[in-house]
Design a protein around this motif. Structure first.
Motif, PDB file in Angstrom:
ATOM      1  N   ARG A   3       0.688  -1.221  -0.060  1.00 33.75           N
ATOM      2  CA  ARG A   3      -0.021   0.080  -0.016  1.00 33.75           C
ATOM      3  C   ARG A   3       0.753   1.188  -0.016  1.00 33.75           C
ATOM      4  NH1 ARG A   3      -2.565  -2.718   4.330  1.00 33.75           N
ATOM      5  NH2 ARG A   3      -4.776  -3.923   3.485  1.00 33.75           N
ATOM      6  N   ARG A   4       1.899   1.224   0.885  1.00 31.02           N
ATOM      7  CA  ARG A   4       2.950   2.592   0.771  1.00 31.02           C
ATOM      8  C   ARG A   4       3.478   2.578  -0.607  1.00 31.02           C
ATOM      9  NH1 ARG A   4       5.868   1.459   6.661  1.00 31.02           N
ATOM     10  NH2 ARG A   4       4.227   1.816   7.942  1.00 31.02           N
ATOM     11  N   LEU A   5       3.910   1.469  -1.258  1.00 34.62           N
ATOM     12  CA  LEU A   5       4.325   1.514  -2.472  1.00 34.62           C
ATOM     13  C   LEU A   5       3.495   2.286  -3.260  1.00 34.62           C
ATOM     14  CD1 LEU A   5       6.993   1.109  -4.359  1.00 34.62           C
ATOM     15  CD2 LEU A   5       6.177  -1.112  -4.813  1.00 34.62           C
ATOM     16  N   VAL A   6       2.256   1.808  -3.475  1.00 36.96           N
ATOM     17  CA  VAL A   6       1.304   2.186  -4.501  1.00 36.96           C
ATOM     18  C   VAL A   6       0.967   3.774  -4.181  1.00 36.96           C
ATOM     19  CG1 VAL A   6      -1.248   2.106  -5.045  1.00 36.96           C
ATOM     20  CG2 VAL A   6       0.188  -0.026  -4.774  1.00 36.96           C
ATOM     21  N   GLY A   7       0.947   4.166  -2.704  1.00 37.24           N
ATOM     22  CA  GLY A   7       0.558   5.418  -2.568  1.00 37.24           C
ATOM     23  C   GLY A   7       1.948   6.299  -2.791  1.00 37.24           C
ATOM     24  N   ARG A   8       2.882   5.850  -2.711  1.00 36.74           N
ATOM     25  CA  ARG A   8       4.334   6.821  -3.120  1.00 36.74           C
ATOM     26  C   ARG A   8       4.142   7.049  -4.688  1.00 36.74           C
ATOM     27  NH1 ARG A   8       7.691   3.650  -1.149  1.00 36.74           N
ATOM     28  NH2 ARG A   8       7.637   4.377   0.855  1.00 36.74           N
ATOM     29  N   GLU A   9       3.872   5.823  -5.320  1.00 34.34           N
ATOM     30  CA  GLU A   9       3.872   6.177  -6.956  1.00 34.34           C
ATOM     31  C   GLU A   9       2.781   6.931  -7.217  1.00 34.34           C
ATOM     32  OE1 GLU A   9       3.570   2.315  -8.343  1.00 34.34           O
ATOM     33  OE2 GLU A   9       5.671   1.546  -8.123  1.00 34.34           O
ATOM     34  N   ALA A  10       1.508   6.791  -6.604  1.00 34.13           N
ATOM     35  CA  ALA A  10       0.547   7.971  -6.814  1.00 34.13           C
ATOM     36  C   ALA A  10       0.867   9.438  -6.648  1.00 34.13           C
ATOM     37  CB  ALA A  10      -0.671   7.569  -6.256  1.00 34.13           C
ATOM     38  N   ARG A  11       1.544   9.475  -5.449  1.00 36.29           N
ATOM     39  CA  ARG A  11       1.975  10.944  -5.140  1.00 36.29           C
ATOM     40  C   ARG A  11       3.061  11.555  -6.109  1.00 36.29           C
ATOM     41  NH1 ARG A  11       1.661   8.701   0.162  1.00 36.29           N
ATOM     42  NH2 ARG A  11       3.959   8.513   0.108  1.00 36.29           N
ATOM     43  N   GLY A  12       3.866  10.434  -6.456  1.00 35.40           N
ATOM     44  CA  GLY A  12       4.887  11.084  -7.311  1.00 35.40           C
ATOM     45  C   GLY A  12       4.346  11.375  -8.700  1.00 35.40           C
ATOM     46  N   SER A  13       3.436  10.588  -9.245  1.00 37.41           N
ATOM     47  CA  SER A  13       2.523  10.788 -10.565  1.00 37.41           C
ATOM     48  C   SER A  13       1.987  12.326 -10.503  1.00 37.41           C
ATOM     49  CB  SER A  13       1.719   9.602 -10.757  1.00 37.41           C
ATOM     50  OG  SER A  13       2.431   8.439 -11.107  1.00 37.41           O
ATOM     51  N   ALA A  14       1.199  12.337  -9.318  1.00 39.79           N
ATOM     52  CA  ALA A  14       0.483  13.778  -9.292  1.00 39.79           C
ATOM     53  C   ALA A  14       1.661  14.814  -9.036  1.00 39.79           C
ATOM     54  CB  ALA A  14      -0.255  13.623  -7.907  1.00 39.79           C
ATOM     55  N   ALA A  15       2.537  14.827  -8.375  1.00 35.21           N
ATOM     56  CA  ALA A  15       3.755  15.972  -8.583  1.00 35.21           C
ATOM     57  C   ALA A  15       4.147  16.092  -9.883  1.00 35.21           C
ATOM     58  CB  ALA A  15       4.786  15.565  -7.374  1.00 35.21           C
ATOM     59  N   ASP A  16       4.442  15.095 -10.553  1.00 34.80           N
ATOM     60  CA  ASP A  16       4.982  15.322 -12.025  1.00 34.80           C
ATOM     61  C   ASP A  16       4.026  15.834 -12.834  1.00 34.80           C
ATOM     62  OD1 ASP A  16       7.290  14.390 -11.037  1.00 34.80           O
ATOM     63  OD2 ASP A  16       7.049  12.160 -11.645  1.00 34.80           O
ATOM     64  N   ALA A  17       2.694  15.693 -12.671  1.00 40.66           N
ATOM     65  CA  ALA A  17       1.500  16.143 -13.684  1.00 40.66           C
ATOM     66  C   ALA A  17       1.554  17.655 -13.725  1.00 40.66           C
ATOM     67  CB  ALA A  17       0.297  15.844 -13.130  1.00 40.66           C
ATOM     68  N   PRO A  18       1.439  18.408 -14.956  1.00 39.65           N
ATOM     69  CA  PRO A  18       1.409  19.858 -15.144  1.00 39.65           C
ATOM     70  C   PRO A  18       0.127  20.428 -14.371  1.00 39.65           C
ATOM     71  CG  PRO A  18       0.672  18.756 -17.031  1.00 39.65           C
ATOM     72  CD  PRO A  18       1.152  17.505 -16.135  1.00 39.65           C
ATOM     73  N   GLU A  19       0.268  21.538 -13.861  1.00 44.81           N
ATOM     74  CA  GLU A  19      -0.714  22.025 -12.998  1.00 44.81           C
ATOM     75  C   GLU A  19      -2.011  22.604 -14.025  1.00 44.81           C
ATOM     76  OE1 GLU A  19       0.629  25.407 -10.883  1.00 44.81           O
ATOM     77  OE2 GLU A  19       1.997  24.167  -9.470  1.00 44.81           O
ATOM     78  N   GLN A  20      -1.509  23.076 -15.091  1.00 43.67           N
ATOM     79  CA  GLN A  20      -2.771  23.030 -16.171  1.00 43.67           C
ATOM     80  C   GLN A  20      -2.447  22.757 -17.422  1.00 43.67           C
ATOM     81  OE1 GLN A  20      -3.535  27.510 -16.786  1.00 43.67           O
ATOM     82  NE2 GLN A  20      -5.263  27.248 -15.444  1.00 43.67           N
ATOM     83  N   ALA A  21      -3.194  22.526 -18.334  1.00 42.42           N
ATOM     84  CA  ALA A  21      -2.983  21.870 -19.317  1.00 42.42           C
ATOM     85  C   ALA A  21      -2.322  22.542 -20.290  1.00 42.42           C
ATOM     86  CB  ALA A  21      -4.110  21.082 -20.017  1.00 42.42           C
ATOM     87  N   HIS A  22      -2.943  24.191 -20.232  1.00 47.32           N
ATOM     88  CA  HIS A  22      -2.403  25.092 -21.436  1.00 47.32           C
ATOM     89  C   HIS A  22      -1.502  25.935 -20.724  1.00 47.32           C
ATOM     90  CE1 HIS A  22      -5.361  23.351 -24.031  1.00 47.32           C
ATOM     91  NE2 HIS A  22      -6.297  23.519 -22.990  1.00 47.32           N
ATOM     92  N   GLY A  23      -0.415  25.656 -19.973  1.00 52.24           N
ATOM     93  CA  GLY A  23       0.544  26.617 -19.488  1.00 52.24           C
ATOM     94  C   GLY A  23      -0.053  27.281 -18.240  1.00 52.24           C
ATOM     95  N   ASP A  24       1.025  28.193 -17.750  1.00 57.24           N
ATOM     96  CA  ASP A  24       0.781  28.772 -16.452  1.00 57.24           C
ATOM     97  C   ASP A  24      -0.073  29.886 -16.475  1.00 57.24           C
ATOM     98  OD1 ASP A  24       2.789  27.500 -15.301  1.00 57.24           O
ATOM     99  OD2 ASP A  24       4.313  28.800 -15.796  1.00 57.24           O
ATOM    100  N   PRO A  25      -1.295  30.225 -15.578  1.00 58.00           N
ATOM    101  CA  PRO A  25      -2.300  31.076 -15.713  1.00 58.00           C
ATOM    102  C   PRO A  25      -1.620  32.666 -15.528  1.00 58.00           C
ATOM    103  CG  PRO A  25      -2.030  30.199 -13.497  1.00 58.00           C
ATOM    104  CD  PRO A  25      -1.194  29.456 -14.111  1.00 58.00           C
ATOM    105  N   GLU A  26      -2.501  33.481 -16.342  1.00 57.22           N
ATOM    106  CA  GLU A  26      -2.209  34.983 -16.233  1.00 57.22           C
ATOM    107  C   GLU A  26      -2.403  35.604 -14.895  1.00 57.22           C
ATOM    108  OE1 GLU A  26      -0.799  36.630 -18.638  1.00 57.22           O
ATOM    109  OE2 GLU A  26      -0.587  35.274 -20.090  1.00 57.22           O
ATOM    110  N   PRO A  27      -1.459  36.562 -14.515  1.00 56.08           N
ATOM    111  CA  PRO A  27      -1.522  37.050 -13.200  1.00 56.08           C
ATOM    112  C   PRO A  27      -2.898  37.748 -13.104  1.00 56.08           C
ATOM    113  CG  PRO A  27       0.110  38.177 -14.300  1.00 56.08           C
ATOM    114  CD  PRO A  27       0.054  36.843 -15.115  1.00 56.08           C
ATOM    115  N   THR A  28      -3.673  37.797 -12.070  1.00 53.02           N
ATOM    116  CA  THR A  28      -4.826  38.600 -11.935  1.00 53.02           C
ATOM    117  C   THR A  28      -4.511  39.863 -11.360  1.00 53.02           C
ATOM    118  OG1 THR A  28      -5.960  36.440 -11.541  1.00 53.02           O
ATOM    119  CG2 THR A  28      -7.120  38.608 -10.695  1.00 53.02           C
ATOM    120  N   PRO A  29      -5.212  41.006 -11.854  1.00 53.54           N
ATOM    121  CA  PRO A  29      -4.918  42.262 -11.648  1.00 53.54           C
ATOM    122  C   PRO A  29      -5.466  42.447 -10.060  1.00 53.54           C
ATOM    123  CG  PRO A  29      -5.741  42.657 -13.702  1.00 53.54           C
ATOM    124  CD  PRO A  29      -5.745  41.296 -13.487  1.00 53.54           C
TER     125      PRO A  29
END
Length: 323
Positions: free
Chosen positions: A269-295
């Motif tokens: 279970r720990r190995l599966v959880g570690r792999e899942a967390r690693g995959s989530a950390a490697d995933a991009p935050e947004q599919a189309h790049g970083d968000p524009e800053p909000t005024p």
């Protein structure tokens, strides 16, 4: 003596030992003793049941009987390894495996390496329910392990007694190991046999080791585990030289070990959880790049605040933006 016999152990140790023993029973059917199924084709006149088979009495093996015992025992042992219905499934495995061994050993040869395993199967149902990783201590489980340990040591001690009873002192100075090497020795055994008097010294050592085996109960835990490790190493050498495994005995001898520390399901279970967390950390935050800053909304920070220009730096709130 009663306190020693019922010394409490973690329930997790019982759960781990139960899983090990029942999985070994299943493996024994298909790996170590599948030849028992051939007994069904042997003429019934050659079946000479052991004393327990004559007392009960048990039927002469037939192809149908042997096949039913094999498949039912295999299925029940696998389910019992999960820890479900420990008493019902435990007693069922014990009864079926005992009959399996009676069939196996009623044709002229009786192996003594299964004594401790049979004792373990007989006492495990009395230990009650246990979960892997449970640190709660149980005296009933401690009794089950202690009785199994006594059976393991009796196997050694009584083996030495039998050697001296039937072979006398000549067993120590005879050619027992030499004959074993000729019959089923390995290349390693052939090298050892070339050393003068080494086999005689080994025979003295074997008897001394078996006679002194009860000392394991007098040692503290650290040294007791070291002595059990020596037991395992002795059997490793036996396998490597004359190909005798004593596999059932080795499984029962695990009753000495702190098996609750081995938790494969938790590790998985720990190995599966570690792999899942690693995959989530490697995933991009947004599919189309970083968000524009909000005024910055001036109303949200009070009067005098200025909006943040895109790509610019926000002024310090409460201070004039210019000189």
């Amino acid at each position: 003596m009663s306190r020693w016999l019922t010394e409490a152990v973690p329930r997790g140790r019982i759960a781990a030992f139960r899983t090990l023993i029942y999985l070994f029973v299943a493996a024994d059917l298909v790996i170590f003793t599948p030849w028992v199924r051939t007994r069904a084709s042997v003429p019934g006149d050659l079946y000479q049941p052991l004393l327990i088979g004559r007392i009960l009495p048990l039927p002469t093996p037939t192809p149908t009987l042997v096949a039913v015992i094999f498949w039912v025992l295999l299925l029940v042992a696998l389910v019992a390894a999960t820890g479900r219905a420990p008493r019902l499934l435990g007693w069922t495995v014990c009864a079926l495996y005992l009959e399996w061994m009676i069939i196996a050993m009623s044709y002229g040869k009786v192996d003594h390496d299964r004594f401790a395993l049979l004792v373990a199967l007989a006492v495990l149902p009395t230990a009650g329910r246990a979960r892997h990783g449970d640190t709660t201590r149980t005296e009933a489980g401690g009794w089950a392990l202690r009785v199994t340990q006594i059976a393991v040591i009796c196997t050694y001690f009584l083996a030495a007694f039998a050697k001296l009873r039937f072979g006398g002192l000549d067993w120590l100075t005879g050619s027992v190991l030499a004959r074993a090497i000729i019959r089923r020795g390995t290349d390693l055994a052939d090298l050892i046999a070339q050393v003068p008097y080494l086999l005689i010294v080994a025979q003295f050592g074997i008897v001394a080791f078996e006679l002194l085996s009860p000392v394991v109960f007098l040692l503290r835990e650290r040294w007791r585990l070291a002595m059990v490790g020596f037991f395992y190493s002795f059997h490793a050498v036996t396998i490597a030289t004359i190909t005798i495994s004593f596999a059932p005995h080795l499984a029962a001898m695990a009753s000495f070990l702190p098996l609750e520390r081995i938790r494969p399901m938790v590790w998985a279970r720990r190995l599966v959880g570690r792999e899942a967390r690693g995959s989530a950390a490697d995933a991009p935050e947004q599919a189309h790049g970083d968000p524009e800053p909000t005024p910055l909304d001036p109303a949200s920070v009070g009067a005098g605040a200025e909006p943040v220009p895109p790509g610019g730096q926000a002024p310090v709130v409460g201070r004039p933006a210019g000189p």
